[in-house]
Design a protein around this motif. Sequence first.
Motif, PDB file in Angstrom:
ATOM      1  N   ALA A 134       9.114  -0.292  -2.281  1.00  0.00           N
ATOM      2  CA  ALA A 134       7.661  -0.386  -2.382  1.00  0.00           C
ATOM      3  C   ALA A 134       7.228  -1.782  -1.983  1.00  0.00           C
ATOM      4  CB  ALA A 134       7.197  -0.081  -3.811  1.00  0.00           C
ATOM      5  N   VAL A 164       3.627  10.194 -13.928  1.00  0.00           N
ATOM      6  CA  VAL A 164       3.791   8.738 -14.022  1.00  0.00           C
ATOM      7  C   VAL A 164       3.406   8.314 -15.438  1.00  0.00           C
ATOM      8  CG1 VAL A 164       3.392   8.333 -11.567  1.00  0.00           C
ATOM      9  CG2 VAL A 164       1.453   8.319 -13.150  1.00  0.00           C
ATOM     10  N   TYR A 195      -2.780  10.940  -6.987  1.00  0.00           N
ATOM     11  CA  TYR A 195      -1.708  10.001  -6.654  1.00  0.00           C
ATOM     12  C   TYR A 195      -2.020   8.670  -7.329  1.00  0.00           C
ATOM     13  CZ  TYR A 195      -0.648  13.311  -2.872  1.00  0.00           C
ATOM     14  OH  TYR A 195      -0.339  14.442  -2.159  1.00  0.00           O
ATOM     15  N   VAL A 228       2.124   7.285  -5.260  1.00  0.00           N
ATOM     16  CA  VAL A 228       3.096   8.292  -5.704  1.00  0.00           C
ATOM     17  C   VAL A 228       2.372   9.553  -6.168  1.00  0.00           C
ATOM     18  CG1 VAL A 228       4.922   8.810  -7.372  1.00  0.00           C
ATOM     19  CG2 VAL A 228       4.740   6.517  -6.379  1.00  0.00           C
ATOM     20  N   ALA A 284       0.636   6.559   0.732  1.00  0.00           N
ATOM     21  CA  ALA A 284       1.569   5.456   0.471  1.00  0.00           C
ATOM     22  C   ALA A 284       1.191   4.214   1.278  1.00  0.00           C
ATOM     23  CB  ALA A 284       2.996   5.890   0.801  1.00  0.00           C
TER      24      ALA A 284
END
Length: 275
Positions: A54, A184, A209, A213, A266
């Motif tokens: 990342a 998450v 997201y 992610v 992303a």
Amino acid sequence: MAQRRNTMRWSLIGVITALAVALAFVVTNIDGGTRAEAKPGPKPSLTAASKSAAPSKSTAKPAPPALKGIGWWPTDEKSGGVARDAAGKHPADLKDGAGWTKGEQGGALLLNGTSGYADAGAPIVETVGRDYSAAAAVRLDADGFRTAVSLDGAGSSVFFLQYVADYRRFSFSFSNARALANLVEAPKLGRWYHLVGTYSHSEKKLRVYVDGVAAGEVLAPDNPEKPAGNLVIGRGKYQGKPTDFWPGAIADVHVYDRALTPAEIAALAAREPSR
């Protein structure tokens, strides 16, 4: 006869010794040769692994220009009562106590959680029978039901990019369906997050997201609300009244007339397009 036996014995010992030496030589060269040809690499580290998985926002490449969307409010003004639209023609007016602060990649709207928001002056995105997405960088400073980006309908918001206090999760929601970011961890107050919500009309799915992610999805075949007002930043609408005012900061708000792909999300989370 004894001399012959001694000679044979010493000859046999010599052969065995020679074979042992030869075998040791072969083994040593197989093992040592392979190791000698390999070039030592850098020692692995957690920091290096994290950066490759990342990229930090300071080292990542800017997102492609296509990710500006049909509306993009970078919130870089630092003063004044209007947030420019860097992708379209709909500047957002700051309302009822909204101000300015520092963001992760520039400036941000500072919102008081009780009345402040920004109004884009138009719906911006068509939602009926269409795909669409909304994105924003957010910092939440207090708990409760909170909405970062929404589109006013007649009774309630057409969609909410929000934080849901009951579940302590971010969400992309209709008034009758909610994609919770259950994949998450619960968000922490005072920390910046990047949120994207997408709706696929063909799949009838809401997706959310967090920091690039995929964090949750839900079937949402029927949205009871149609656009009847403007795109707004920092609040929602429920049962005809403004609600869910955001406490904290919001930056780099985007809307899109399509459902972004995971790869695009992303890239956007890693770094905003060039301003």
